[in-house]
Design an enzyme around this catalytic site. Structure first.
Site, PDB file in Angstrom:
ATOM      1  N   ASP A  36       0.901  -1.478   0.002  1.00  0.00           N
ATOM      2  CA  ASP A  36       0.072   0.018  -0.088  1.00  0.00           C
ATOM      3  C   ASP A  36       0.939   1.253   0.056  1.00  0.00           C
ATOM      4  O   ASP A  36       0.140   2.253   0.004  1.00  0.00           O
ATOM      5  CB  ASP A  36      -0.884  -0.176   1.062  1.00  0.00           C
ATOM      6  CG  ASP A  36      -0.433   0.146   2.560  1.00  0.00           C
ATOM      7  OD1 ASP A  36       0.451  -1.005   2.580  1.00  0.00           O
ATOM      8  OD2 ASP A  36      -0.574   0.411   3.524  1.00  0.00           O
TER       9      ASP A  36
ATOM     10  N   HIS B 290      -3.533   7.034   7.393  1.00  0.00           N
ATOM     11  CA  HIS B 290      -3.327   5.461   7.012  1.00  0.00           C
ATOM     12  C   HIS B 290      -4.520   4.918   7.939  1.00  0.00           C
ATOM     13  O   HIS B 290      -4.177   3.986   8.545  1.00  0.00           O
ATOM     14  CB  HIS B 290      -1.988   5.227   7.669  1.00  0.00           C
ATOM     15  CG  HIS B 290      -1.703   3.891   7.187  1.00  0.00           C
ATOM     16  ND1 HIS B 290      -1.913   2.656   7.965  1.00  0.00           N
ATOM     17  CD2 HIS B 290      -1.033   3.279   5.926  1.00  0.00           C
ATOM     18  CE1 HIS B 290      -1.562   1.573   7.223  1.00  0.00           C
ATOM     19  NE2 HIS B 290      -1.020   1.903   6.130  1.00  0.00           N
TER      20      HIS B 290
END
Length: 313
Positions: free
Chosen positions: A65, A268
């Protein structure tokens, strides 16, 4: 001189319909820098108008990611006939993996790509009037964070005091401000420290990437204008945060308080919180400054201008 941050991707490991995986774009005068490049970063750059003219890409770690956007981004740059070199900075011990990712499509990029490994305390990039420093983080992979730290600026020139000392308006003002003494017609020497104040600090941005709370972040820079910190979970998943080497919003706020940061961006976020960030912000504000402008969960596409520390003076 503007220093602007654009949040291209603010999600955790799994993207949502509203949030892309991690990517932060920073523009300082003519320099354009990218921190991490999760899947779809090139589309986010088009969507939010940053363009692709980045000269340096700073990778915090090699989880998907944070890096799966690199092959597509490089391909798009090649399709746009890029010739300028690109430097990619990544943690020590990751060069081979990163090189494989750069060449994932079977062809080398049509422009030079340099891969540099960095570790705690290294200057990843030195530029005119600022540098990007790496610092150690605590994640379940080789990882670093980055601090963009501007050089100190000249102190303020006291024109009124200079005139009182007999310095004529003109070139001697500039010499004094540049740190050179000047001699007056009567032989008197005026020293710079008589008319120039103490150096003024520049601006600082700190980006942790994925990490448990760590003192290395506190040591990375004093009083940053913006701390962008892992806040994957709220208090309800504090144990999960520790197990997976992430931070909660409250822990991020505790670090922000200890750094003296002006603003805290909570990054995040786990996809389990899709569409709901109130708990993150409320829990962080219980520790950090309660002002909504100072503690926030950015949305993809949000931009933020970082002011000088003495902007209000």
């Amino acid at each position: 001189m503007p220093l602007r941050v654009t949040f291209l991707g603010t999600s955790g490991a799994i993207p949502t319909t509203e949030r892309n995986p991690s990517a932060i774009f920073v523009a300082r005068e003519g320099d354009q820098l990218l921190f991490d490049a999760g899947e779809g970063t090139q589309r986010q750059m088009m969507r939010f108008g940053t363009g692709f003219s980045i000269s340096h890409l700073f990778v915090t770690h090699l989880h998907g990611d944070h890096v799966l956007g690199i092959p597509g981004l490089l391909q798009t740059m090649a399709f746009n006939d890029r010739e300028e070199p690109l430097a990619i900075h990544a943690p020590h011990g990751t060069r081979r993996q990163l090189k494989s990712l750069v060449n994932a499509l079977g062809n080398r990029p049509s422009f030079p790509v340099r891969i540099d490994e960095v570790g705690d305390g290294d200057v990843a990039h030195r530029a005119n009037e600022y540098e990007v420093r790496a610092f150690g983080t605590d994640h379940d992979a080789r990882s670093v964070g980055y601090a963009l730290v501007e050089d100190d600026r000249k102190g303020r020139f006291d024109r009124e005091r200079a005139e009182e000392l007999g310095v004529p308006v003109g070139p001697k003002f500039s010499k004094l401000h540049e740190g050179e003494p000047v001699e007056l017609e009567d032989g008197t020497v005026v020293e710079p420290d008589q008319v120039v104040g103490e150096p003024r600090p520049g601006r600082t941005i700190v980006y942790t990437g994925d990490t448990r709370p760590t003192t290395a972040t506190i040591d990375a820079a004093d009083d940053p204008g913006l701390l962008i910190h892992d806040a994957t979970f709220a208090d309800d998943r504090a144990e999960r945060a520790a197990e997976t080497a992430h931070s909660t919003a409250r822990q991020a706020a505790e670090i922000a308080s200890r750094t003296g940061a002006d603003r805290l961006a909570l990054m995040h976020l786990s996809s389990r919180y899709a569409g709901y960030t109130d708990d993150h912000e409320e829990q962080a504000r219980e520790v950090f400054d309660g002002d909504a402008e100072n503690v926030f969960v950015p949305d993809d596409g949000d931009t933020l201008d970082i002011p000088y520390p003495d902007a209000d003076e």
